[in-house]
Scaffold this motif. Sequence first.
Motif, PDB file in Angstrom:
ATOM      1  N   VAL A  90      -4.004   5.436 -72.092  1.00 28.92           N
ATOM      2  CA  VAL A  90      -2.925   5.933 -71.505  1.00 28.92           C
ATOM      3  C   VAL A  90      -2.549   4.130 -71.051  1.00 28.92           C
ATOM      4  CG1 VAL A  90      -2.527   8.585 -72.113  1.00 28.92           C
ATOM      5  CG2 VAL A  90      -3.524   7.201 -69.683  1.00 28.92           C
ATOM      6  N   GLY A  91      -3.361   3.424 -71.286  1.00 27.53           N
ATOM      7  CA  GLY A  91      -3.610   2.157 -70.055  1.00 27.53           C
ATOM      8  C   GLY A  91      -4.938   1.432 -70.544  1.00 27.53           C
ATOM      9  N   VAL A  92      -5.174   0.647 -69.565  1.00 29.67           N
ATOM     10  CA  VAL A  92      -5.622  -0.313 -69.759  1.00 29.67           C
ATOM     11  C   VAL A  92      -6.436  -0.455 -68.184  1.00 29.67           C
ATOM     12  CG1 VAL A  92      -5.825  -1.448 -72.056  1.00 29.67           C
ATOM     13  CG2 VAL A  92      -4.941  -2.445 -70.083  1.00 29.67           C
ATOM     14  N   GLU A  93      -7.878  -1.451 -68.073  1.00 33.21           N
ATOM     15  CA  GLU A  93      -8.864  -1.608 -67.237  1.00 33.21           C
ATOM     16  C   GLU A  93      -9.448  -2.735 -67.454  1.00 33.21           C
ATOM     17  OE1 GLU A  93      -9.187   2.248 -64.080  1.00 33.21           O
ATOM     18  OE2 GLU A  93     -11.194   1.499 -65.769  1.00 33.21           O
ATOM     19  N   VAL A  94      -9.691  -3.837 -66.563  1.00 31.22           N
ATOM     20  CA  VAL A  94     -10.081  -4.625 -66.863  1.00 31.22           C
ATOM     21  C   VAL A  94     -11.347  -5.032 -65.743  1.00 31.22           C
ATOM     22  CG1 VAL A  94     -10.563  -7.971 -67.232  1.00 31.22           C
ATOM     23  CG2 VAL A  94      -8.367  -6.332 -67.951  1.00 31.22           C
ATOM     24  N   TRP A  95     -13.102  -5.302 -66.458  1.00 31.50           N
ATOM     25  CA  TRP A  95     -14.080  -4.322 -65.451  1.00 31.50           C
ATOM     26  C   TRP A  95     -14.704  -6.338 -65.990  1.00 31.50           C
ATOM     27  CZ3 TRP A  95     -16.129  -0.917 -63.171  1.00 31.50           C
ATOM     28  CH2 TRP A  95     -15.572   1.153 -63.628  1.00 31.50           C
ATOM     29  N   ASP A  96     -15.653  -6.981 -65.224  1.00 27.56           N
ATOM     30  CA  ASP A  96     -16.060  -7.929 -65.550  1.00 27.56           C
ATOM     31  C   ASP A  96     -17.785  -7.608 -65.491  1.00 27.56           C
ATOM     32  OD1 ASP A  96     -18.439  -7.244 -63.230  1.00 27.56           O
ATOM     33  OD2 ASP A  96     -18.404  -8.517 -61.971  1.00 27.56           O
ATOM     34  N   SER A  97     -18.772  -8.375 -66.091  1.00 22.13           N
ATOM     35  CA  SER A  97     -19.929  -8.323 -66.567  1.00 22.13           C
ATOM     36  C   SER A  97     -20.660  -7.494 -65.660  1.00 22.13           C
ATOM     37  CB  SER A  97     -20.274  -8.873 -67.508  1.00 22.13           C
ATOM     38  OG  SER A  97     -19.269  -8.653 -68.993  1.00 22.13           O
ATOM     39  N   ALA A  98     -21.034  -7.417 -64.985  1.00 22.17           N
ATOM     40  CA  ALA A  98     -22.172  -7.870 -63.615  1.00 22.17           C
ATOM     41  C   ALA A  98     -23.253  -6.294 -64.185  1.00 22.17           C
ATOM     42  CB  ALA A  98     -21.161  -7.858 -62.381  1.00 22.17           C
TER      43      ALA A  98
END
Length: 127
Positions: A84-92
């Motif tokens: 239903v959706g997306v999220e953007v995360w960093d790679s920490a």
Amino acid sequence: MADNLTNTAENRVLDWINGLSATAPTTPLKVALVTANGDDATAGTEVVGGSYARQNLTVAAAVSGATSNSADLVWSGMPVATVVGVEVWDSAGSPVRLWYGPLSASRTVAAGDELRLTAGSLDLAIA
């Protein structure tokens, strides 16, 4: 995903604009698929199973406060899911969620299916 920065990302942008800290996220940024959307403070429910894994995000330089993915995002070997959706995360080491938002239409996939977001379809904007 205009106005879909997480509270953490909003604070980092403000700190950067005000010269309070270096705020660049740990790259590469990763796109996660969710079966239930989150909000400013709470992550959504990420897809699990199959060969699902977060995908690297590449974007072009922003123009007029917006950018989008510059390459297709492809998830192969998906588990049974309704995305239903997306999220953007960093790679920490402890990843930080930066963006979130619903898809324009939910996508239901069967076991082993591929899900693709074509280049230019994931819009990121600061409104």
